[in-house]
Motif scaffolding. Structure first.
Motif, PDB file in Angstrom:
ATOM      1  N   SER A 170      17.735 -80.461 -62.033  1.00  0.00           N
ATOM      2  CA  SER A 170      17.182 -81.312 -61.049  1.00  0.00           C
ATOM      3  C   SER A 170      16.065 -80.751 -60.756  1.00  0.00           C
ATOM      4  O   SER A 170      15.472 -79.949 -60.798  1.00  0.00           O
ATOM      5  CB  SER A 170      18.366 -81.167 -59.753  1.00  0.00           C
ATOM      6  N   ASP A 171      15.143 -81.667 -59.638  1.00  0.00           N
ATOM      7  CA  ASP A 171      13.909 -81.348 -59.305  1.00  0.00           C
ATOM      8  C   ASP A 171      13.957 -79.934 -58.293  1.00  0.00           C
ATOM      9  O   ASP A 171      13.209 -79.241 -58.592  1.00  0.00           O
ATOM     10  CB  ASP A 171      13.394 -82.666 -58.525  1.00  0.00           C
ATOM     11  N   ASP A 172      14.990 -79.864 -57.395  1.00  0.00           N
ATOM     12  CA  ASP A 172      15.199 -78.822 -56.593  1.00  0.00           C
ATOM     13  C   ASP A 172      15.497 -77.450 -57.502  1.00  0.00           C
ATOM     14  O   ASP A 172      14.720 -76.508 -57.254  1.00  0.00           O
ATOM     15  CB  ASP A 172      16.316 -78.894 -55.781  1.00  0.00           C
ATOM     16  N   ASP A 173      16.299 -77.659 -58.494  1.00  0.00           N
ATOM     17  CA  ASP A 173      16.522 -76.450 -59.384  1.00  0.00           C
ATOM     18  C   ASP A 173      15.337 -76.069 -60.183  1.00  0.00           C
ATOM     19  O   ASP A 173      15.207 -74.808 -60.237  1.00  0.00           O
ATOM     20  CB  ASP A 173      17.928 -76.839 -60.258  1.00  0.00           C
ATOM     21  N   ALA A 174      14.595 -76.759 -60.685  1.00  0.00           N
ATOM     22  CA  ALA A 174      13.479 -76.694 -61.565  1.00  0.00           C
ATOM     23  C   ALA A 174      12.323 -75.984 -60.879  1.00  0.00           C
ATOM     24  O   ALA A 174      11.667 -74.990 -61.024  1.00  0.00           O
ATOM     25  CB  ALA A 174      12.934 -77.847 -62.080  1.00  0.00           C
ATOM     26  N   PHE A 175      12.356 -76.660 -59.122  1.00  0.00           N
ATOM     27  CA  PHE A 175      11.369 -75.905 -58.467  1.00  0.00           C
ATOM     28  C   PHE A 175      11.675 -74.485 -57.970  1.00  0.00           C
ATOM     29  O   PHE A 175      10.939 -73.403 -58.227  1.00  0.00           O
ATOM     30  CB  PHE A 175      11.216 -76.801 -57.401  1.00  0.00           C
ATOM     31  N   ARG A 176      12.989 -74.092 -57.760  1.00  0.00           N
ATOM     32  CA  ARG A 176      13.502 -72.845 -57.649  1.00  0.00           C
ATOM     33  C   ARG A 176      13.091 -71.993 -58.748  1.00  0.00           C
ATOM     34  O   ARG A 176      12.982 -70.741 -58.740  1.00  0.00           O
ATOM     35  CB  ARG A 176      14.876 -72.969 -57.118  1.00  0.00           C
TER      36      ARG A 176
END
Length: 203
Positions: free
Chosen positions: A153-159
């Motif tokens: 997900s976008d959030d997981d990738a950013f993390r």
């Protein structure tokens, strides 16, 4: 580089090309003197002499050594972000192992090319990178990681990007403190850590 936005302590913002070049020359000179003498041993007089200018000219732009060094740290941060952003763009076809090799090679080369970078890591100047710039860099790597693992997900990738870059950057103070013959071994340990992490998260 915008000295007005990056360093509120700067007295005078260079408006002309000649003045901007003078500021760049002062930062170059500061880097050379700090690399040779350390932060404490570097004086404004020595920096002025290395830049081939008067001490008065230095004080036109920087009220003290802390302000000059803050600007130098800002320059280094901008340069590193630019290089890592370019790396993120170039890494689209690389596998995880190649990406990790390139990340650490870039950092080690950066530290070698800017010998004042390591001595300045221990100097307390309340230095913080601009949040928007940090987020842009992490966003580029998040996009890269999503190309490797579309299920992220976008959030997981950013993390994942945030953790990866933070771990890579954490090498610097350990590298600075290590004996020269230990530095390669230290980099190899970091490569193992980051490779294992990315392999697990991007699988």
């Amino acid at each position: 580089m915008s000295l007005a936005s990056d360093n509120p302590k700067v007295r005078r913002v260079p408006q002309q090309q000649r003045a901007a070049k003078r500021v760049d020359a002062l930062l170059d000179a500061a880097g050379e003197v700090i690399a040779e003498r350390g932060f404490d041993g570097a004086t404004m007089t020595a920096i002025a002499e290395r830049a081939g200018t008067s001490i008065g000219a230095v004080y036109q732009y920087f009220p003290n050594k802390d302000a000059l060094v803050f600007a130098l740290r800002t320059r280094y941060g901008n340069e590193m972000d630019a290089q890592w952003s370019a790396l993120g763009e170039a890494a689209r076809q690389w596998d995880v192992a190649e990406l990790v090799e390139r990340l650490f090679a870039l950092l080690v080369d950066f530290m070698a090319a800017r010998p004042a970078y390591l001595p300045l890591l221990s100097v307390s100047l309340n230095f913080r990178r601009d949040a928007a710039a940090r987020n842009r860099l992490r966003g580029k790597f998040a996009e890269l990681f999503q190309r490797h693992s579309p299920a992220l997900s976008d959030d997981d990738a950013f993390r994942v990007a945030e953790v990866t870059l933070q771990v890579v950057k954490s090498l610097s103070p350990l590298y600075a403190a290590a004996r020269p013959k230990e530095r390669k071994a230290l980099v190899d340990e970091y490569k193992t850590v980051v490779s294992s992490y990315l392999a697990a998260r991007l699988d």
